[in-house]
Design a protein around this motif. Structure first.
Motif, PDB file in Angstrom:
ATOM      1  N   ILE A 229       0.829  -1.202   0.000  1.00  0.00           N
ATOM      2  CA  ILE A 229       0.000   0.000   0.000  1.00  0.00           C
ATOM      3  C   ILE A 229       0.866   1.256   0.000  1.00  0.00           C
ATOM      4  CG2 ILE A 229      -1.702   1.311   1.338  1.00  0.00           C
ATOM      5  CD1 ILE A 229      -2.825  -1.399   2.282  1.00  0.00           C
ATOM      6  N   SER A 230       1.878   1.291   0.869  1.00  0.00           N
ATOM      7  CA  SER A 230       2.768   2.453   0.917  1.00  0.00           C
ATOM      8  C   SER A 230       3.507   2.639  -0.394  1.00  0.00           C
ATOM      9  CB  SER A 230       3.771   2.294   2.069  1.00  0.00           C
ATOM     10  OG  SER A 230       3.099   2.208   3.300  1.00  0.00           O
ATOM     11  N   LYS A 231       3.961   1.536  -0.980  1.00  0.00           N
ATOM     12  CA  LYS A 231       4.701   1.618  -2.237  1.00  0.00           C
ATOM     13  C   LYS A 231       3.825   2.140  -3.371  1.00  0.00           C
ATOM     14  CE  LYS A 231       8.352  -1.832  -1.561  1.00  0.00           C
ATOM     15  NZ  LYS A 231       8.972  -3.084  -2.084  1.00  0.00           N
ATOM     16  N   ILE A 232       2.582   1.685  -3.427  1.00  0.00           N
ATOM     17  CA  ILE A 232       1.673   2.127  -4.494  1.00  0.00           C
ATOM     18  C   ILE A 232       1.384   3.626  -4.347  1.00  0.00           C
ATOM     19  CG2 ILE A 232      -0.657   1.899  -5.458  1.00  0.00           C
ATOM     20  CD1 ILE A 232      -0.549  -1.074  -4.547  1.00  0.00           C
ATOM     21  N   LEU A 233       1.177   4.069  -3.110  1.00  0.00           N
ATOM     22  CA  LEU A 233       0.905   5.488  -2.884  1.00  0.00           C
ATOM     23  C   LEU A 233       2.093   6.352  -3.290  1.00  0.00           C
ATOM     24  CD1 LEU A 233      -0.962   5.324   0.536  1.00  0.00           C
ATOM     25  CD2 LEU A 233      -1.902   6.205  -1.608  1.00  0.00           C
ATOM     26  N   GLU A 234       3.309   5.862  -3.033  1.00  0.00           N
ATOM     27  CA  GLU A 234       4.511   6.612  -3.381  1.00  0.00           C
ATOM     28  C   GLU A 234       4.780   6.579  -4.880  1.00  0.00           C
ATOM     29  OE1 GLU A 234       7.558   4.877  -1.059  1.00  0.00           O
ATOM     30  OE2 GLU A 234       6.741   5.600   0.861  1.00  0.00           O
ATOM     31  N   ASN A 235       4.471   5.431  -5.522  1.00  0.00           N
ATOM     32  CA  ASN A 235       4.758   5.283  -6.948  1.00  0.00           C
ATOM     33  C   ASN A 235       3.783   4.287  -7.565  1.00  0.00           C
ATOM     34  OD1 ASN A 235       5.834   5.088  -9.510  1.00  0.00           O
ATOM     35  ND2 ASN A 235       7.515   3.723  -8.887  1.00  0.00           N
ATOM     36  N   PRO A 236       2.731   4.773  -8.208  1.00  0.00           N
ATOM     37  CA  PRO A 236       1.728   3.864  -8.781  1.00  0.00           C
ATOM     38  C   PRO A 236       2.308   2.956  -9.867  1.00  0.00           C
ATOM     39  CG  PRO A 236       1.373   6.116  -9.530  1.00  0.00           C
ATOM     40  CD  PRO A 236       2.400   6.176  -8.438  1.00  0.00           C
ATOM     41  N   GLY A 237       3.505   3.307 -10.368  1.00  0.00           N
ATOM     42  CA  GLY A 237       4.127   2.487 -11.418  1.00  0.00           C
ATOM     43  C   GLY A 237       4.500   1.100 -10.950  1.00  0.00           C
ATOM     44  N   VAL A 238       4.597   0.869  -9.628  1.00  0.00           N
ATOM     45  CA  VAL A 238       4.963  -0.464  -9.141  1.00  0.00           C
ATOM     46  C   VAL A 238       3.911  -1.498  -9.505  1.00  0.00           C
ATOM     47  CG1 VAL A 238       6.345   0.441  -7.227  1.00  0.00           C
ATOM     48  CG2 VAL A 238       3.916  -0.065  -6.866  1.00  0.00           C
ATOM     49  N   LEU A 239       2.686  -1.051  -9.767  1.00  0.00           N
ATOM     50  CA  LEU A 239       1.630  -1.989 -10.160  1.00  0.00           C
ATOM     51  C   LEU A 239       1.901  -2.604 -11.524  1.00  0.00           C
ATOM     52  CD1 LEU A 239      -1.508  -0.018  -8.898  1.00  0.00           C
ATOM     53  CD2 LEU A 239      -0.704  -2.235  -8.033  1.00  0.00           C
ATOM     54  N   ASP A 240       2.776  -1.957 -12.310  1.00  0.00           N
ATOM     55  CA  ASP A 240       3.126  -2.525 -13.614  1.00  0.00           C
ATOM     56  C   ASP A 240       3.870  -3.846 -13.451  1.00  0.00           C
ATOM     57  OD1 ASP A 240       1.985  -0.301 -14.730  1.00  0.00           O
ATOM     58  OD2 ASP A 240       3.889   0.777 -14.988  1.00  0.00           O
ATOM     59  N   GLU A 241       4.455  -4.085 -12.255  1.00  0.00           N
ATOM     60  CA  GLU A 241       5.198  -5.314 -11.995  1.00  0.00           C
ATOM     61  C   GLU A 241       4.273  -6.507 -11.811  1.00  0.00           C
ATOM     62  OE1 GLU A 241       7.569  -4.638  -8.565  1.00  0.00           O
ATOM     63  OE2 GLU A 241       8.383  -2.717  -9.286  1.00  0.00           O
ATOM     64  N   VAL A 242       3.009  -6.239 -11.547  1.00  0.00           N
ATOM     65  CA  VAL A 242       2.060  -7.330 -11.277  1.00  0.00           C
ATOM     66  C   VAL A 242       1.581  -7.897 -12.625  1.00  0.00           C
ATOM     67  CG1 VAL A 242      -0.095  -7.995 -10.177  1.00  0.00           C
ATOM     68  CG2 VAL A 242       1.342  -6.197  -9.164  1.00  0.00           C
ATOM     69  N   PRO A 243       1.895  -9.159 -12.929  1.00  0.00           N
ATOM     70  CA  PRO A 243       1.504  -9.722 -14.235  1.00  0.00           C
ATOM     71  C   PRO A 243      -0.007  -9.835 -14.403  1.00  0.00           C
ATOM     72  CG  PRO A 243       2.350 -11.433 -12.777  1.00  0.00           C
ATOM     73  CD  PRO A 243       2.611 -10.139 -12.086  1.00  0.00           C
ATOM     74  N   LYS A 244      -0.428  -9.574 -15.622  1.00  0.00           N
ATOM     75  CA  LYS A 244      -1.833  -9.709 -16.022  1.00  0.00           C
ATOM     76  C   LYS A 244      -2.796  -8.819 -15.230  1.00  0.00           C
ATOM     77  CE  LYS A 244      -1.259 -14.476 -17.632  1.00  0.00           C
ATOM     78  NZ  LYS A 244      -1.752 -15.875 -17.530  1.00  0.00           N
ATOM     79  N   LEU A 245      -2.267  -7.723 -14.668  1.00  0.00           N
ATOM     80  CA  LEU A 245      -3.146  -6.760 -13.984  1.00  0.00           C
ATOM     81  C   LEU A 245      -3.531  -5.690 -14.994  1.00  0.00           C
ATOM     82  CD1 LEU A 245      -4.473  -5.830 -11.310  1.00  0.00           C
ATOM     83  CD2 LEU A 245      -2.447  -4.384 -10.951  1.00  0.00           C
ATOM     84  N   PRO A 246      -4.795  -5.644 -15.421  1.00  0.00           N
ATOM     85  CA  PRO A 246      -5.217  -4.676 -16.443  1.00  0.00           C
ATOM     86  C   PRO A 246      -4.954  -3.226 -15.983  1.00  0.00           C
ATOM     87  CG  PRO A 246      -6.913  -6.335 -16.075  1.00  0.00           C
ATOM     88  CD  PRO A 246      -5.902  -6.496 -14.982  1.00  0.00           C
ATOM     89  N   PRO A 247      -4.595  -2.355 -16.933  1.00  0.00           N
ATOM     90  CA  PRO A 247      -4.315  -0.940 -16.578  1.00  0.00           C
ATOM     91  C   PRO A 247      -5.477  -0.250 -15.872  1.00  0.00           C
ATOM     92  CG  PRO A 247      -3.578  -1.432 -18.818  1.00  0.00           C
ATOM     93  CD  PRO A 247      -4.345  -2.625 -18.357  1.00  0.00           C
TER      94      PRO A 247
END
Length: 797
Positions: free
Chosen positions: A128-146
């Protein structure tokens, strides 16, 4: 021992309470005032109950989530112990299971448990903290739609971002209410904006001044002659001076000198005049100030003045009214009207009626007792006779009523209705005020009518005059009525004075005194004061006027005796109005209000009351509205009566509430709204404009020196319809009458109106824009050389 340990040892650690939300008792979406009940998990206070009530300003709290609130416990007189939160944070899950449970909750649409586990697997338990600081980390999650990634970040920002912002704003010294206003303005960009340019707060957030923003600026290195700092100083100074002193513009030299003083007062670093001049020109390029030559305007006021001129030019260009009725037809109709009403119009009154009906616009001015109301009635009646139309509103079901009567306040509009028998309304209501959305009627949606009469025009400021005039249809006749010797509007400008001074609008000044009642000495006094004279018999007892000599410390006792005597004769608080020019001191408004409340509305122990600060509000109290609430048809200066009080335990809102009736219009105030009202047994002379009272009591003493001026005292005594009671020092009264208003307002409306050429509907184009050559100021070479003469440079023999 560390400072932190020392604070804990001596009990100075900030009190907190942590718990899971159980129920929201109250939530106001506008100001975010919230009352919730939580199940207590832990606290560093001695509080031992399992549940607690939390109050404060925060967004809607979500069920089953855990929060930490920081603030203080306080005992409510009716509801017991409560925790008042200054700021708070949502407890972020710290375990893998907690994060998975949180991300797969109903907050995150389309995110199930498997997707949540995948996110934690790739980002970690601090996802949660990482996503708030940098939403780009979600790109690391495979098959997670934009779209799902964006939804996760947006939801986290919405539900976690506010807490972070509120904590940061609290650390910067902002209270919860103003923090909410900041967040509502900037949302998730709040901290970024403040860190980049805290001076934007001065422009965008009401209640934050330059000094506060300057403190923040210094923390991030914006000091001295930084462009953002100078620009903020210019905007703040221009706005403050214009609002407080009623100006529409300031001369660039005056503005620059004042800004220099402001900047150097908070920081010792010297600022060059030329640096301020440069930023002032930059502000004009950004359209944040408007300029003409060496004059610097608040943009809204600049364009309001120009808009007023354009509208008046359009109205005056109408030609159809000049010869619409032959002189013989007009005189015949006027004679018939006099016979029907049983009146005989004086020559100046006949002139006013004829000018009004034969011209597209008229300025009608005159002091008390000169017959303005009589003329207004004559205009309305003769307009109906000559145009063959009915004055009964019931006859107009499918078409608009042809005569519009309006005034800036509800009280003044009510007086128009009483004197004419026709419906009248406030200017805001006429224009269809929609709160924050503005006015419904404007240049694209004009109001409908054939004749418009505006009373108490001296109270209309530049901005409101523009809003009214631009909403008028092309074929309407307009009559402005007012007393040019009264105080100018509370807002910037002096519209009536400027229109009269231009000489381009047909004008009739009523000077002959008729009567308020036979032999009114109040009216005689008013007209003497207009000439700067005090009658020799001022202290002599008159049938409608008295003067009680006394010193400042004797004012309360004199007022008490006069009021108690009037009360015994059957007069009510509505009949008696004490007026004073200042709030503080033994003869000030605040002190006199407490005295008068105990005379008119004491509490014998059975009366409901709500205490706000050191003021006690009771059912039956006379109160004054301090700010405009056009959406409720209640305006600054309106006087009402408290008709009901509901304690929090007695209503579903769970808040203390006061209901005030303003001539039948009821307005509800919760505790946080009580800054909008005050007691009105005694009120300022400015607030009394547009009203009349059977009895006026006016203290005048030398301790009021700063405020004593002719137009102020004139406005006060002309509020009285039957009896005027003066008390105080004769020398102080004479001083005030002799002293003309030396705070001349800076406006250019007269100048702009004067450019209308011979009524042909063309205005000479004035050159827009600041002249760089006129405003660039260099350091004065004589600064610091006061008292030096040429002889100091001569060599001694």
């Amino acid at each position: 021992m560390s400072q932190q340990d020392s604070m804990k040892l001596f009990g100075d650690e900030e009190t907190y309470i942590k718990g899971r939300h159980l129920v929201t008792i109250f939530h106001n979406e506008e100001n975010l005032y919230t009352v919730v009940r939580i199940r207590v998990d832990e606290t560093n206070h001695s509080y031992e109950e399992k549940e607690a009530v939390i109050t404060g300003h925060f967004p809607r709290i979500h069920e089953e989530e855990t929060y930490v609130f920081y603030g203080r416990f306080q005992e409510h007189p009716k509801f017991g112990m409560q925790f008042h939160a200054n700021h708070f944070k949502k407890e972020i899950p710290q375990t893998i299971q907690g994060v998975v449970h949180y991300l797969s909750s109903d907050l995150f649409k389309g995110i199930g448990k498997k997707t949540a586990e995948k996110i934690v697997e790739h980002i970690g338990e601090n996802a949660i903290s990482k996503i708030l600081e940098n939403p780009g980390v979600l790109d690391e999650v495979p098959k997670l739609p934009p779209d799902k990634a964006k939804n996760i970040y947006d939801t986290l920002t919405e539900h976690q971002g506010l807490e972070r912002v509120m904590i940061a704003l609290n650390d910067l010294g902002f209270g919860p209410q103003i923090s909410m206003r900041i967040y509502q303005a900037y949302k998730e960009q709040t901290l970024e904006i403040i860190q980049k340019n805290p001076y934007k707060l001065v422009e965008d957030i009401e209640g934050i001044g330059f000094t506060r923003a300057d403190e923040l600026g210094a923390k991030i290195g914006i000091t001295g002659s930084h462009p953002d700092r100078i620009k903020a100083g210019c905007l703040y100074t221009l706005e403050q001076v214009c609002v407080k002193q009623g100006h529409v513009f300031l001369e660039a030299e005056e503005l620059i000198v004042t800004v220099k003083e402001l900047l150097e007062k908070s920081q010792p670093e010297k600022i060059e005049y030329s640096e301020i001049s440069t930023q002032l020109l930059s502000l004009e390029e950004e359209s944040k100030v408007a300029g003409e030559g060496s004059k610097v305007y608040v943009p809204s006021l600049y364009f309001s003045e120009k808009g007023i001129v354009t509208s008046i030019e359009k109205i005056l260009s109408q030609k159809q009214y000049e010869d619409q009725f032959p002189q013989s037809e007009f005189l015949l109709a006027l004679g018939a009207l006099e016979d029907r009403l049983g009146v005989q119009y004086a020559p100046s009154q006949r002139e006013a009626i004829e000018t009004a009906l034969m011209s597209p616009m008229l300025l009608l001015t005159g002091g008390p007792g000169t017959g303005k109301t009589t003329v207004i009635n004559g205009i309305v009646e003769l307009f109906a006779d000559l145009h063959g139309c009915s004055l009964d509103p019931k006859d107009y079901k499918d078409e608009p009523f042809p005569v519009l009567l309006t005034a800036p306040t509800g009280r003044a509009a009510k007086r128009m209705t009483e004197s004419t028998g026709l419906p009248a309304m406030t200017i805001h209501r006429l224009l269809g005020w929609n709160g924050q959305e503005g006015f419904q009627n404007d240049e694209e949606r004009a109001i409908e009518g054939k004749l418009l009469i505006v009373d108490e025009v001296s109270m209309v400021d530049t901005w409101l005059a523009h809003q009214l005039l631009k909403a008028l249809p092309d074929d309407i006749q307009v009559i402005f009525v007012g007393d040019e010797d009264q105080l100018p509007s509370v807002g910037p400008g002096q519209v009536l004075k400027d229109m009269l001074g231009s000489g381009v609008i047909p004008t009739v000044r009523l000077t002959d005194i008729y009567r308020q009642e036979e032999g009114s000495s109040i009216i005689e006094l008013a007209h003497s004061m207009k000439k700067g004279q005090v009658p020799a018999d001022l202290t002599k007892q008159q049938k409608d006027r008295s003067f009680f000599p006394c010193r400042t410390n004797q004012i309360p006792e004199v007022v008490r005796k006069v009021v108690e005597n009037a009360k015994k004769k059957g007069y009510t608080p509505k009949d008696i109005q004490v007026l004073a020019p200042m709030y503080r001191g033994s003869a000030g408004i605040d002190s006199l209000n407490k005295l008068l409340q105990e005379i008119f509305n004491p509490n014998d122990g059975t009366r409901k009351e709500i205490t706000f600060g050191d003021v006690h509000y009771r059912i039956g109290d006379k109160v004054l509205q301090l700010v405009n609430q056009p959406e409720n048809n209640v305006f600054n200066g309106d006087i009402g009566e408290i008709v009901s009080i509901f304690y929090a335990k007695e209503n579903t809102e769970k808040q203390d509430m006061i209901i005030v009736s303003y001539e039948g219009t009821e307005v509800t105030y919760t505790r946080q709204d009580l800054t909008q009202i005050t007691h009105a047994y005694c009120c300022s002379i400015h607030k009394s404009q547009g009203s009349e009272f059977p009895i006026v009591i006016l203290p005048v003493v030398k301790s009021y020196f700063r405020m004593l001026r002719r137009n102020l005292l004139y406005t006060a005594i002309t509020r009285s319809k039957q009896f005027l009671i003066l008390c105080g020092e004769l020398d102080a009264f004479k001083l005030g009458v002799e002293r003309e208003d030396d705070f001349m307002r800076k406006t250019t409306l007269t100048e702009k109106l004067s450019l209308i050429n011979d009524g042909e509907g063309k205005v000479n184009e004035d050159k827009e824009g600041l002249s760089a050559a006129q405003i660039i100021m260099n350091e004065d070479p004589m600064v610091g050389m006061e008292g030096i003469t040429p002889y100091d440079f001569m060599e001694a023999e």
